[in-house]
Design a protein around this motif. Sequence first.
Motif, short mmCIF file in Angstrom:
data_model
loop_
_atom_site.label_atom_id
_atom_site.label_comp_id
_atom_site.label_asym_id
_atom_site.label_seq_id
_atom_site.Cartn_x
_atom_site.Cartn_y
_atom_site.Cartn_z
N PHE A 44 0.83 -1.21 0.00
CA PHE A 44 0.00 0.00 0.00
C PHE A 44 0.86 1.26 0.00
N LEU A 45 1.91 1.26 0.81
CA LEU A 45 2.74 2.46 0.94
C LEU A 45 3.53 2.72 -0.35
N ILE A 46 4.11 1.68 -0.91
CA ILE A 46 4.86 1.85 -2.16
C ILE A 46 3.91 2.24 -3.30
N GLY A 47 2.79 1.51 -3.41
CA GLY A 47 1.81 1.85 -4.44
C GLY A 47 1.29 3.27 -4.24
N GLY A 48 1.07 3.66 -2.98
CA GLY A 48 0.55 4.98 -2.69
C GLY A 48 1.48 6.10 -3.11
N PHE A 49 2.78 5.95 -2.82
CA PHE A 49 3.65 7.06 -3.20
C PHE A 49 3.91 7.08 -4.71
N LEU A 50 3.76 5.94 -5.38
CA LEU A 50 3.82 5.97 -6.85
C LEU A 50 2.62 6.70 -7.43
N VAL A 51 1.43 6.45 -6.87
CA VAL A 51 0.24 7.16 -7.34
C VAL A 51 0.32 8.64 -6.99
N PHE A 52 0.90 8.95 -5.83
CA PHE A 52 1.13 10.36 -5.50
C PHE A 52 1.96 11.05 -6.59
N GLY A 137 -3.21 3.00 8.48
CA GLY A 137 -2.53 4.14 7.88
C GLY A 137 -2.13 3.89 6.44
N SER A 138 -1.64 2.69 6.14
CA SER A 138 -1.24 2.38 4.77
C SER A 138 -2.45 2.32 3.85
N ASP A 139 -3.54 1.79 4.36
CA ASP A 139 -4.77 1.71 3.58
C ASP A 139 -5.30 3.11 3.27
N PHE A 140 -5.38 3.95 4.31
CA PHE A 140 -5.87 5.31 4.12
C PHE A 140 -5.01 6.07 3.10
N PHE A 141 -3.71 5.97 3.24
CA PHE A 141 -2.78 6.67 2.35
C PHE A 141 -2.98 6.24 0.90
N PHE A 142 -3.09 4.93 0.69
CA PHE A 142 -3.25 4.40 -0.66
C PHE A 142 -4.57 4.86 -1.28
N TRP A 253 2.78 7.34 -16.49
CA TRP A 253 3.05 5.94 -16.85
C TRP A 253 3.74 5.23 -15.68
N LEU A 254 4.73 5.86 -15.10
CA LEU A 254 5.43 5.28 -13.95
C LEU A 254 4.48 5.12 -12.76
N GLY A 255 3.71 6.16 -12.46
CA GLY A 255 2.81 6.09 -11.32
C GLY A 255 1.75 5.02 -11.46
N TRP A 256 1.41 4.70 -12.70
CA TRP A 256 0.36 3.70 -12.94
C TRP A 256 0.75 2.30 -12.45
N PHE A 257 2.04 2.02 -12.31
CA PHE A 257 2.44 0.73 -11.77
C PHE A 257 1.97 0.61 -10.32
N GLY A 258 2.00 1.72 -9.58
CA GLY A 258 1.43 1.72 -8.24
C GLY A 258 -0.08 1.69 -8.26
N PHE A 259 -0.66 2.41 -9.22
CA PHE A 259 -2.11 2.48 -9.34
C PHE A 259 -2.71 1.08 -9.53
N ASN A 260 -2.18 0.35 -10.51
CA ASN A 260 -2.72 -0.98 -10.81
C ASN A 260 -2.08 -2.06 -9.95
N GLN A 264 -3.71 -4.90 -6.28
CA GLN A 264 -3.75 -6.32 -5.89
C GLN A 264 -4.12 -6.43 -4.42
N LEU A 265 -3.75 -5.43 -3.64
CA LEU A 265 -4.12 -5.29 -2.22
C LEU A 265 -3.51 -6.35 -1.31
N ALA A 266 -2.56 -7.08 -1.79
CA ALA A 266 -1.92 -8.10 -0.96
C ALA A 266 -0.57 -8.47 -1.55
N MET A 267 0.42 -8.65 -0.67
CA MET A 267 1.75 -9.04 -1.11
C MET A 267 2.35 -10.03 -0.13
N GLY A 268 1.47 -10.80 0.53
CA GLY A 268 1.93 -11.70 1.58
C GLY A 268 2.11 -13.14 1.16
N THR A 269 1.89 -13.44 -0.11
CA THR A 269 2.07 -14.81 -0.59
C THR A 269 2.83 -14.79 -1.91
N VAL A 270 3.34 -15.95 -2.30
CA VAL A 270 3.99 -16.09 -3.60
C VAL A 270 3.03 -15.73 -4.72
#
Length: 444
Positions: A44-52, A137-142, A253-260, A264-270
């Motif tokens: 969420f945090l990485i995606g959020g600052f890319l969208v920012f 906090g990460s959810d709100f920011f994103f 274009w760069l920010g869209w990688f965070g946008f999309n 996914q909303l999850a990065m806790g599994t393979v």
Amino acid sequence: MKTMTKIALAGALTALPTLGFAEDAVPGVDASSDAIFIFNSLLFLIGGFLVFWMAAGFAMLEAGLVRSKNVTMQLIKNISLFSLAAIFYYLIGYNLMYPLGTWSVDGILSGVWGPGVLEAVGVGRDGADDYGYASTGSDFFFQLMFCATTASIVSGTLAERIKLWPFLIFTIVLTAVIYPLQASWKWGGGFLDAAGFLDFAGSTVVHSVGGWAALTGAIILGPRIGKYNKDGKTVPIPGSNLTLATLGTFILWLGWFGFNGGSQLAMGTVGDVADVSRIFANTNTAAAGGAIAALILTQIMYKKPDLTMVLNGALAGLVSITAEPLTPTLGAATLIGAVGGVIVVFAVPFLDKLKIDDVVGAIPVHLIAGIWGTIAVVFTNSDASFGTQLYAIAVVGIFTVVVSAVVWFVLKVTMGLRVDEETEINGLDMSELGMEAYPEFSKG
């Protein structure tokens, strides 16, 4: 996928092997649960600052596509709208968008009111709002970044003739009420979600909403002076700096990688990480498809490639893939994006025939390509229904147009929307702000 946000989904996340995160042991809790919480929050945090960073992209794109006498106005609008979105999404929008199953009107209007509240400082496992998922906090920011993006879409369309303060008041209504309310119908678990509507990262929920609001405003505001002559022909009004416009497109274009990818909303599994990487690849190739389609088509139609069309073609490709960036193959994603590029090339002159003046091409890019992308979900995701997708497009469109029209008309009657003729001719920078972006050069 955003419906998962703030809604605990038992069993949706598979435990990882212990990664050695240090915290006092809690009976019945494996340290791998920490990893899920940490990695999901990190996404969420990485995606959020890319969208920012997309806010900078919109600012540069608009600064490049308006005349030099209006550049400062676009810049102040962009930083102001983002700041207002941050405040009013916190005060009203966040809880309006995510009712956590508590509805005043079931599936339509949230029963949770008031400002968003973050977790306590130094919160532990037992105090986290949703330890099985991610930090508040990460959810709100994103989610805030998506809200602000919706407002950015409106800014460029109405450039060079709208007053600053009415625009900013509309931004408050858009980010506090219009965007979060309709987003709750899908991502907050509302009636569109229950109907089976699919919109992974917001071709409709974000982009078409901004597009509908922009279209409504453009019709009410009217075209710029000199844009259409007495014979009804369109008079080209070149932008001040295509270098900035190109830079803005690459930033978006760069920010869209965070946008999309972040959606996914999850990065806790393979599986989650593999899906995020697949989304990145599909997002990138859709943009490429849109750009190349516009490049080739403008060469065929106008005998010369048109840079502004190519830039908007790339953006249209990105909007087109946003509703479903996970399930397509690379080839399908390229074609979906290419159709977006084609849409831009035909939609821009079509709007001009209707005398709808869209300075930066946001309506073709975000509205029409957003509609296409929402429909295109049915071609790669077997869970999508064509009828349901159209139903959701219509519901969101009608709601946004009606409410936006009311707000625009109220502002027009009470404050006036448009600058006077002399101000528009001389440029909004000096008349409205008393400063120019390029004071050492003659006005463009």
